[in-house]
Scaffold this motif. Structure first.
Motif, PDB file in Angstrom:
ATOM      1  N   ALA A 223      -4.052  -6.835   7.526  1.00 39.87           N
ATOM      2  CA  ALA A 223      -5.442  -7.262   7.664  1.00 39.87           C
ATOM      3  C   ALA A 223      -5.607  -8.679   7.144  1.00 39.87           C
ATOM      4  CB  ALA A 223      -6.366  -6.312   6.891  1.00 39.87           C
ATOM      5  N   ASN A 224      -6.631  -9.348   7.682  1.00 37.58           N
ATOM      6  CA  ASN A 224      -7.042 -10.681   7.205  1.00 37.58           C
ATOM      7  C   ASN A 224      -5.951 -11.739   7.350  1.00 37.58           C
ATOM      8  OD1 ASN A 224      -9.649  -9.710   6.321  1.00 37.58           O
ATOM      9  ND2 ASN A 224      -8.598  -8.767   4.599  1.00 37.58           N
ATOM     10  N   VAL A 225      -5.141 -11.631   8.404  1.00 33.55           N
ATOM     11  CA  VAL A 225      -4.144 -12.664   8.664  1.00 33.55           C
ATOM     12  C   VAL A 225      -4.731 -13.677   9.643  1.00 33.55           C
ATOM     13  CG1 VAL A 225      -2.179 -11.160   8.220  1.00 33.55           C
ATOM     14  CG2 VAL A 225      -3.068 -11.345  10.537  1.00 33.55           C
ATOM     15  N   ASP A 226      -4.272 -14.919   9.544  1.00 35.38           N
ATOM     16  CA  ASP A 226      -4.736 -15.988  10.429  1.00 35.38           C
ATOM     17  C   ASP A 226      -3.842 -16.146  11.647  1.00 35.38           C
ATOM     18  OD1 ASP A 226      -6.879 -16.862   8.634  1.00 35.38           O
ATOM     19  OD2 ASP A 226      -5.251 -17.533   7.330  1.00 35.38           O
TER      20      ASP A 226
ATOM     21  N   ALA B 230       0.838  -1.189   0.000  1.00 40.51           N
ATOM     22  CA  ALA B 230       0.000   0.000   0.000  1.00 40.51           C
ATOM     23  C   ALA B 230       0.876   1.242   0.000  1.00 40.51           C
ATOM     24  CB  ALA B 230      -0.926   0.002   1.212  1.00 40.51           C
ATOM     25  N   ASP B 231       0.708   2.084  -0.997  1.00 40.11           N
ATOM     26  CA  ASP B 231       1.402   3.356  -1.084  1.00 40.11           C
ATOM     27  C   ASP B 231       0.381   4.489  -0.996  1.00 40.11           C
ATOM     28  OD1 ASP B 231       3.952   2.192  -1.392  1.00 40.11           O
ATOM     29  OD2 ASP B 231       3.554   1.841  -3.519  1.00 40.11           O
ATOM     30  N   ARG B 232       0.865   5.721  -1.061  1.00 39.36           N
ATOM     31  CA  ARG B 232      -0.022   6.863  -0.861  1.00 39.36           C
ATOM     32  C   ARG B 232      -1.081   6.977  -1.953  1.00 39.36           C
ATOM     33  NH1 ARG B 232       0.228  11.377   2.199  1.00 39.36           N
ATOM     34  NH2 ARG B 232       2.309  10.803   2.920  1.00 39.36           N
ATOM     35  N   GLY B 233      -0.694   6.788  -3.198  1.00 40.08           N
ATOM     36  CA  GLY B 233      -1.635   7.011  -4.286  1.00 40.08           C
ATOM     37  C   GLY B 233      -2.122   5.771  -4.983  1.00 40.08           C
ATOM     38  N   ALA B 234      -1.620   4.600  -4.591  1.00 39.58           N
ATOM     39  CA  ALA B 234      -2.006   3.363  -5.276  1.00 39.58           C
ATOM     40  C   ALA B 234      -1.643   2.176  -4.394  1.00 39.58           C
ATOM     41  CB  ALA B 234      -1.306   3.258  -6.632  1.00 39.58           C
ATOM     42  N   VAL B 235      -2.195   1.020  -4.743  1.00 44.01           N
ATOM     43  CA  VAL B 235      -1.825  -0.224  -4.077  1.00 44.01           C
ATOM     44  C   VAL B 235      -1.381  -1.217  -5.135  1.00 44.01           C
ATOM     45  CG1 VAL B 235      -3.392   0.113  -2.123  1.00 44.01           C
ATOM     46  CG2 VAL B 235      -4.192  -1.147  -4.144  1.00 44.01           C
ATOM     47  N   LEU B 236      -0.501  -2.144  -4.742  1.00 36.18           N
ATOM     48  CA  LEU B 236      -0.194  -3.301  -5.568  1.00 36.18           C
ATOM     49  C   LEU B 236      -1.043  -4.446  -5.062  1.00 36.18           C
ATOM     50  CD1 LEU B 236       3.692  -3.253  -6.035  1.00 36.18           C
ATOM     51  CD2 LEU B 236       1.928  -2.640  -7.699  1.00 36.18           C
ATOM     52  N   ALA B 237      -1.662  -5.181  -5.972  1.00 34.30           N
ATOM     53  CA  ALA B 237      -2.604  -6.214  -5.571  1.00 34.30           C
ATOM     54  C   ALA B 237      -2.490  -7.427  -6.475  1.00 34.30           C
ATOM     55  CB  ALA B 237      -4.035  -5.670  -5.609  1.00 34.30           C
ATOM     56  N   VAL B 238      -2.880  -8.564  -5.937  1.00 30.92           N
ATOM     57  CA  VAL B 238      -2.911  -9.817  -6.686  1.00 30.92           C
ATOM     58  C   VAL B 238      -4.332 -10.365  -6.628  1.00 30.92           C
ATOM     59  CG1 VAL B 238      -0.485 -10.377  -6.247  1.00 30.92           C
ATOM     60  CG2 VAL B 238      -2.243 -11.143  -4.647  1.00 30.92           C
TER      61      VAL B 238
ATOM     62  N   PRO C 208      -6.136   1.851   2.887  1.00 24.45           N
ATOM     63  CA  PRO C 208      -5.915   0.418   2.667  1.00 24.45           C
ATOM     64  C   PRO C 208      -4.589  -0.026   3.257  1.00 24.45           C
ATOM     65  CG  PRO C 208      -5.442   1.635   0.660  1.00 24.45           C
ATOM     66  CD  PRO C 208      -5.983   2.633   1.652  1.00 24.45           C
ATOM     67  N   THR C 209      -4.488  -1.310   3.556  1.00 24.90           N
ATOM     68  CA  THR C 209      -3.268  -1.864   4.113  1.00 24.90           C
ATOM     69  C   THR C 209      -3.001  -3.231   3.526  1.00 24.90           C
ATOM     70  OG1 THR C 209      -2.076  -2.233   6.201  1.00 24.90           O
ATOM     71  CG2 THR C 209      -4.334  -3.050   6.071  1.00 24.90           C
ATOM     72  N   VAL C 210      -1.827  -3.777   3.785  1.00 33.35           N
ATOM     73  CA  VAL C 210      -1.466  -5.096   3.286  1.00 33.35           C
ATOM     74  C   VAL C 210      -2.449  -6.138   3.828  1.00 33.35           C
ATOM     75  CG1 VAL C 210       0.298  -6.901   3.354  1.00 33.35           C
ATOM     76  CG2 VAL C 210       0.960  -4.506   3.035  1.00 33.35           C
ATOM     77  N   GLY C 211      -2.934  -6.995   2.950  1.00 33.29           N
ATOM     78  CA  GLY C 211      -3.885  -8.027   3.327  1.00 33.29           C
ATOM     79  C   GLY C 211      -5.333  -7.659   3.064  1.00 33.29           C
ATOM     80  N   ASP C 212      -5.598  -6.377   2.825  1.00 33.00           N
ATOM     81  CA  ASP C 212      -6.973  -5.970   2.527  1.00 33.00           C
ATOM     82  C   ASP C 212      -7.459  -6.613   1.236  1.00 33.00           C
ATOM     83  OD1 ASP C 212      -7.827  -4.394   4.628  1.00 33.00           O
ATOM     84  OD2 ASP C 212      -6.990  -2.542   3.807  1.00 33.00           O
ATOM     85  N   VAL C 213      -8.759  -6.874   1.186  1.00 33.53           N
ATOM     86  CA  VAL C 213      -9.396  -7.373  -0.032  1.00 33.53           C
ATOM     87  C   VAL C 213     -10.275  -6.251  -0.587  1.00 33.53           C
ATOM     88  CG1 VAL C 213     -10.981  -9.073  -1.019  1.00 33.53           C
ATOM     89  CG2 VAL C 213      -9.343  -9.749   0.750  1.00 33.53           C
ATOM     90  N   LEU C 214     -10.038  -5.907  -1.834  1.00 31.18           N
ATOM     91  CA  LEU C 214     -10.757  -4.823  -2.491  1.00 31.18           C
ATOM     92  C   LEU C 214     -11.619  -5.378  -3.611  1.00 31.18           C
ATOM     93  CD1 LEU C 214      -7.833  -2.247  -2.856  1.00 31.18           C
ATOM     94  CD2 LEU C 214      -9.438  -2.478  -0.941  1.00 31.18           C
ATOM     95  N   VAL C 215     -12.833  -4.895  -3.696  1.00 30.67           N
ATOM     96  CA  VAL C 215     -13.720  -5.233  -4.810  1.00 30.67           C
ATOM     97  C   VAL C 215     -13.570  -4.149  -5.861  1.00 30.67           C
ATOM     98  CG1 VAL C 215     -16.098  -5.619  -5.533  1.00 30.67           C
ATOM     99  CG2 VAL C 215     -15.326  -6.440  -3.304  1.00 30.67           C
TER     100      VAL C 215
END
Length: 222
Positions: A111-114, A9-17, A66-73
């Protein structure tokens, strides 16, 4: 709508898979959350731009960073070539750190870690106070804390040192791990069983070992 999981997660964008998020039986409001993204290469993260404020809306319209582990629709019908975030899927767990200052704002680290792996070395002597502080964050997240003790092969009485750490970690497993134990795979050690394939884990603490292929580091781990 398609879903993605944030890996940076960066200021203006996120990297996602691409993400495949099971829908919880008690949550029927978000049918898009259980769809796998089929329009992107699963092997390569993609850049998803954010709005000017750097925030994303949750299903109730509250805008959150947003943060690492978030799920985005994602909204596939948005104009332009780049994907657009429709909303943030409610977080199952959230590793939160209170921010310093006069406000009561919270910073979500992951987020969303087990499983939250609190890593502490046995050489030099472990810091029981640090373990307790990190366990407080881990328990508050809703995930299962595990205290991972490293360098157990460098001390003469690892068992008694581990027992001392376990005394301040009620309810959390306290496995002892060595580099050779990690290299043999997840099924062979207490450490590996806690972060086996299919379980998302986050790391924090001191002297974090090289991450095994079935786990990812918590941002800020050192």
């Amino acid at each position: 709508m398609d879903t993605v999981r944030v890996v940076r997660a960066d200021r203006g964008a996120v990297l996602a898979v691409p993400a495949n998020v099971p829908q919880r039986p008690t949550d029927q409001r978000h049918p898009g959350a259980d769809q796998a993204l089929d329009t992107m290469d699963a092997a390569a993260p993609v850049r998803v731009p954010l709005d000017h404020d750097g925030l994303v809306p949750d299903p109730d319209g509250v805008r959150l960073p947003p943060t690492v582990g978030d799920v985005l629709v994602l909204d596939a019908s948005a104009p332009g070539d780049q994907p657009h975030v429709h909303h943030l899927v409610p977080r199952r767990t959230a590793l939160v750190r209170d921010t310093a200052g006069a406000t009561s704002r919270e910073q979500v680290l992951a987020a969303n870690v087990d499983v939250v792996l609190v890593v502490e070395h046995l050489d030099p002597d472990p810091s029981l106070g640090r373990v307790e502080r990190l366990l407080t964050l881990a328990w508050r997240s809703g995930a299962q804390p595990v205290v991972v003790l490293t360098k157990s092969d460098l001390v003469p009485d690892a068992a008694s040192m581990a027992a001392e750490v376990a005394s301040v970690a009620p309810g959390a497993p306290v496995p002892r791990c060595t580099p050779s134990a990690w290299s043999t795979g997840p099924a062979s050690t207490g450490c590996g069983r806690c972060c086996a394939p299919g379980r998302r884990s986050s790391w924090s603490g001191r002297r974090v070992p090289a991450s095994p292929p079935w786990s990812t580091p918590w941002p800020g781990a050192r």
